[in-house]
Motif scaffolding. Structure first.
Motif, PDB file in Angstrom:
ATOM      1  N   ARG A 164       0.826  -1.210   0.000  1.00 51.31           N
ATOM      2  CA  ARG A 164       0.000   0.000   0.000  1.00 51.31           C
ATOM      3  C   ARG A 164       0.861   1.260   0.000  1.00 51.31           C
ATOM      4  O   ARG A 164       0.594   2.225  -0.730  1.00 51.31           O
ATOM      5  CB  ARG A 164      -0.955  -0.005   1.198  1.00 51.31           C
ATOM      6  CG  ARG A 164      -1.978   1.134   1.080  1.00 51.31           C
ATOM      7  CD  ARG A 164      -2.999   1.215   2.209  1.00 51.31           C
ATOM      8  NE  ARG A 164      -3.227  -0.027   2.895  1.00 51.31           N
ATOM      9  CZ  ARG A 164      -2.697  -0.329   4.087  1.00 51.31           C
ATOM     10  NH1 ARG A 164      -1.913   0.530   4.708  1.00 51.31           N
ATOM     11  NH2 ARG A 164      -2.977  -1.476   4.662  1.00 51.31           N
ATOM     12  N   ALA A 165       1.911   1.234   0.802  1.00 50.29           N
ATOM     13  CA  ALA A 165       2.804   2.398   0.852  1.00 50.29           C
ATOM     14  C   ALA A 165       3.441   2.659  -0.509  1.00 50.29           C
ATOM     15  O   ALA A 165       3.589   3.813  -0.932  1.00 50.29           O
ATOM     16  CB  ALA A 165       3.876   2.180   1.914  1.00 50.29           C
ATOM     17  N   ALA A 166       3.799   1.594  -1.208  1.00 48.62           N
ATOM     18  CA  ALA A 166       4.426   1.764  -2.525  1.00 48.62           C
ATOM     19  C   ALA A 166       3.433   2.290  -3.546  1.00 48.62           C
ATOM     20  O   ALA A 166       3.764   3.136  -4.385  1.00 48.62           O
ATOM     21  CB  ALA A 166       5.027   0.435  -2.983  1.00 48.62           C
ATOM     22  N   VAL A 167       2.197   1.801  -3.464  1.00 51.88           N
ATOM     23  CA  VAL A 167       1.153   2.276  -4.381  1.00 51.88           C
ATOM     24  C   VAL A 167       0.940   3.782  -4.180  1.00 51.88           C
ATOM     25  O   VAL A 167       0.769   4.534  -5.146  1.00 51.88           O
ATOM     26  CB  VAL A 167      -0.167   1.490  -4.143  1.00 51.88           C
ATOM     27  CG1 VAL A 167      -1.337   2.140  -4.868  1.00 51.88           C
ATOM     28  CG2 VAL A 167       0.002   0.036  -4.580  1.00 51.88           C
ATOM     29  N   GLU A 168       1.004   4.209  -2.934  1.00 51.65           N
ATOM     30  CA  GLU A 168       0.847   5.642  -2.662  1.00 51.65           C
ATOM     31  C   GLU A 168       2.075   6.440  -3.097  1.00 51.65           C
ATOM     32  O   GLU A 168       1.962   7.605  -3.482  1.00 51.65           O
ATOM     33  CB  GLU A 168       0.594   5.864  -1.155  1.00 51.65           C
ATOM     34  CG  GLU A 168      -0.853   5.554  -0.773  1.00 51.65           C
ATOM     35  CD  GLU A 168      -1.035   5.327   0.726  1.00 51.65           C
ATOM     36  OE1 GLU A 168      -0.156   5.723   1.511  1.00 51.65           O
ATOM     37  OE2 GLU A 168      -2.076   4.728   1.089  1.00 51.65           O
ATOM     38  N   ALA A 169       3.232   5.807  -3.036  1.00 52.43           N
ATOM     39  CA  ALA A 169       4.473   6.536  -3.310  1.00 52.43           C
ATOM     40  C   ALA A 169       4.750   6.731  -4.799  1.00 52.43           C
ATOM     41  O   ALA A 169       5.315   7.745  -5.203  1.00 52.43           O
ATOM     42  CB  ALA A 169       5.661   5.817  -2.664  1.00 52.43           C
ATOM     43  N   THR A 170       4.362   5.754  -5.621  1.00 52.28           N
ATOM     44  CA  THR A 170       4.759   5.836  -7.029  1.00 52.28           C
ATOM     45  C   THR A 170       3.940   6.882  -7.785  1.00 52.28           C
ATOM     46  O   THR A 170       2.723   6.950  -7.648  1.00 52.28           O
ATOM     47  CB  THR A 170       4.652   4.456  -7.727  1.00 52.28           C
ATOM     48  OG1 THR A 170       5.134   4.582  -9.072  1.00 52.28           O
ATOM     49  CG2 THR A 170       3.235   3.919  -7.751  1.00 52.28           C
ATOM     50  N   GLN A 171       4.646   7.684  -8.564  1.00 54.49           N
ATOM     51  CA  GLN A 171       3.985   8.668  -9.439  1.00 54.49           C
ATOM     52  C   GLN A 171       3.880   8.105 -10.848  1.00 54.49           C
ATOM     53  O   GLN A 171       2.937   8.393 -11.567  1.00 54.49           O
ATOM     54  CB  GLN A 171       4.831   9.952  -9.500  1.00 54.49           C
ATOM     55  CG  GLN A 171       5.130  10.578  -8.157  1.00 54.49           C
ATOM     56  CD  GLN A 171       3.935  11.310  -7.582  1.00 54.49           C
ATOM     57  OE1 GLN A 171       3.222  12.004  -8.297  1.00 54.49           O
ATOM     58  NE2 GLN A 171       3.668  11.126  -6.295  1.00 54.49           N
ATOM     59  N   ASP A 172       4.870   7.318 -11.204  1.00 57.50           N
ATOM     60  CA  ASP A 172       4.968   6.828 -12.585  1.00 57.50           C
ATOM     61  C   ASP A 172       4.391   5.423 -12.742  1.00 57.50           C
ATOM     62  O   ASP A 172       4.564   4.791 -13.781  1.00 57.50           O
ATOM     63  CB  ASP A 172       6.445   6.783 -13.006  1.00 57.50           C
ATOM     64  CG  ASP A 172       7.124   8.138 -12.850  1.00 57.50           C
ATOM     65  OD1 ASP A 172       6.385   9.148 -12.816  1.00 57.50           O
ATOM     66  OD2 ASP A 172       8.362   8.185 -12.751  1.00 57.50           O
ATOM     67  N   ASN A 173       3.721   4.922 -11.690  1.00 57.46           N
ATOM     68  CA  ASN A 173       3.151   3.568 -11.722  1.00 57.46           C
ATOM     69  C   ASN A 173       4.194   2.499 -12.048  1.00 57.46           C
ATOM     70  O   ASN A 173       3.946   1.579 -12.826  1.00 57.46           O
ATOM     71  CB  ASN A 173       1.987   3.485 -12.718  1.00 57.46           C
ATOM     72  CG  ASN A 173       0.718   4.087 -12.127  1.00 57.46           C
ATOM     73  OD1 ASN A 173       0.673   4.409 -10.936  1.00 57.46           O
ATOM     74  ND2 ASN A 173      -0.324   4.201 -12.940  1.00 57.46           N
ATOM     75  N   LYS A 174       5.344   2.626 -11.424  1.00 60.86           N
ATOM     76  CA  LYS A 174       6.388   1.624 -11.641  1.00 60.86           C
ATOM     77  C   LYS A 174       7.139   1.411 -10.333  1.00 60.86           C
ATOM     78  O   LYS A 174       7.837   2.304  -9.856  1.00 60.86           O
ATOM     79  CB  LYS A 174       7.334   2.094 -12.757  1.00 60.86           C
ATOM     80  CG  LYS A 174       7.968   0.932 -13.472  1.00 60.86           C
ATOM     81  CD  LYS A 174       8.345   1.238 -14.890  1.00 60.86           C
ATOM     82  CE  LYS A 174       9.014   0.002 -15.505  1.00 60.86           C
ATOM     83  NZ  LYS A 174       9.592   0.252 -16.812  1.00 60.86           N
ATOM     84  N   VAL A 175       6.984   0.207  -9.784  1.00 58.89           N
ATOM     85  CA  VAL A 175       7.488  -0.085  -8.437  1.00 58.89           C
ATOM     86  C   VAL A 175       8.496  -1.229  -8.497  1.00 58.89           C
ATOM     87  O   VAL A 175       8.272  -2.223  -9.194  1.00 58.89           O
ATOM     88  CB  VAL A 175       6.323  -0.455  -7.494  1.00 58.89           C
ATOM     89  CG1 VAL A 175       6.830  -0.997  -6.160  1.00 58.89           C
ATOM     90  CG2 VAL A 175       5.397   0.743  -7.269  1.00 58.89           C
ATOM     91  N   GLY A 176       9.584  -1.109  -7.767  1.00 58.60           N
ATOM     92  CA  GLY A 176      10.538  -2.201  -7.609  1.00 58.60           C
ATOM     93  C   GLY A 176      10.373  -2.854  -6.246  1.00 58.60           C
ATOM     94  O   GLY A 176      10.012  -2.193  -5.277  1.00 58.60           O
TER      95      GLY A 176
END
Lengths: 274, 274
Positions: free
Chosen positions: B106-118
């Motif tokens: 959830r934290a990563a979904v909130e953090a990404t602006q470019d919709n690309k998470v590692g």
């Protein structure tokens, strides 16, 4: 068990994981007629960072399991378990048990000219001081330098054998040993023979590198001969069974890089029940 | 248990070893009035290289042990156990259980602006694909790149945090992720926050680094609030108990580098009996 059955009964070999296969490889070479049951404790690997009580408890469970396979003798292929648990389990079970530390120590005592031996192993093995105790029991004039190299196992298991960082970590751990004047060094962990060429090239040609697996297989041969337990039915195909406590596919991958034949299926055992 | 007892009952937190203390540290910060019982499975650490069935069995044993301490809720502080065992154990036990994967996702979904998470984690966590599944369940447009970094845990545990080889291994694992255009990265293993500054300096300032521990403590707070289970007796000194399955002295050494207070005695539990 009558004598005939006893002779064809398998040798039990165990290790904390896959490393003990380097000992199995040597037993297969020297004793091709023997059947082998191998157990690798892949659910609880590694042992090298754990305590004596825990390693004894794990070893007892594994020996109880191997005894259900009617093994005629047991080889503790793991240096850590040999150093910390052999004394305890040897008196507890009615099957002959040998480890890798005594054979390895003897080979080093024979190899050293200058009475100065280096030993590398896991944290638990080195902290036990067992190699020093046994070597100096054989020859009190020998000076022993021990050094724990805890990153060697994960480096081997994660496929970094040929990577440059492995060379740097070898240098980090072994620099002081190189600067000492040892002339023999024991690879006191079953994973380390897989780093042998890199260790050799760092330490130089002057130092004799001792892999306890070879001497352990010799000791096993002697034990079977003295007990009249050797399997002489050389016409029959030897049978190898592999058991693990966790279904790591890695076991088979690793096994197939170590063993001189394709490792067939591995069977999963809930070792905590033993 | 009446309600009053329930509110002062401890939170159970468990991990494969010491790494989960980074989650305890965050719970202590955000929920200073809560009592905590921690269990570290130091006899069977690590989990990251083991199978789903084994990790579920280990987690079940630990939850049965924690229930003997009358815990009011359980936090699986280990990413591997959260990814592989949470679904199974959540339906099996009558105590609320949360893991670190959903809060981290959830934290990563909130953090990404470019919709690309590692996502970086252990072999088992990455192979489970659980982070990808959960992130894309929250937002199907997000692309997730996962990468296993199995040497990070031994490097931290063996004290190589500041060593140059750690930088080389970070580069080895993370080069392709750096070359991708992710803008948020989850530290999907409780040991990795201890490498945060080195990972940050390799990956660059552009990338938001997510440590699931913070969000997990937030989720726990919410859970206690919704269940009317929070401990409000703030005048009393909170009580922390630490249990391990092996007497590794390392546990206390490591704990004392992570926790904001001196870790008192640790108690050894034979977890296989649960």
């Amino acid at each position: 068990m009558n004598d005939k059955c006893k002779n064809s009964a398998p040798i039990g070999v165990f290790d904390s994981g896959v490393g003990g296969l380097t000992v199995v490889r040597e037993i297969v070479r020297q004793l091709p007629d023997e059947n082998i049951v191998y157990f690798g404790d892949t659910a609880r690997v590694p042992y090298g960072s754990k305590s004596k009580n825990t390693i004894i408890r794990f070893s007892e469970q594994i020996i109880r399991f191997l005894k259900t396979k009617d093994v005629k003798a047991i080889v503790i292929a793991c240096n850590t378990a040999s150093a910390l648990a052999l004394d305890a389990v040897r008196h507890e079970f009615d099957v002959p048990i040998i480890g890798v530390v005594i054979p390895g120590a003897r080979a080093a005592v024979e190899a050293t000219q200058d009475n100065k031996v280096g030993v590398i192993g896991t944290d638990a093995t080195v902290q036990s001081g067992m190699y020093t105790k046994i070597i100096q029991g054989m020859n009190p004039d020998i000076q022993v330098i021990e050094k724990a190299c805890p990153l060697f196992v994960p480096l081997v298991e994660e496929g970094f054998k040929e990577h440059v960082v492995t060379e740097e970590i070898i240098e980090y751990y072994l620099q002081s040993m190189k600067e000492s004047d040892i002339d023999a060094m024991i690879l006191g962990c079953t994973h380390y023979p897989l780093l042998r060429s890199k260790i050799r090239s760092y330490m130089g040609e002057r130092i004799q590198i001792v892999n306890p697996a070879y001497e352990t297989a010799m000791d096993l041969k002697q034990l079977l001969k003295e007990g009249n337990m050797a399997n002489d039915r050389s016409k029959m195909h030897s049978h190898y069974e592999f058991y693990v406590s966790d279904t790591a596919e890695k076991f088979r991958q690793f096994a197939n890089t170590v063993m001189p034949f394709d490792v067939p299926e591995t069977n999963v055992v809930n070792i905590e029940e033993y």
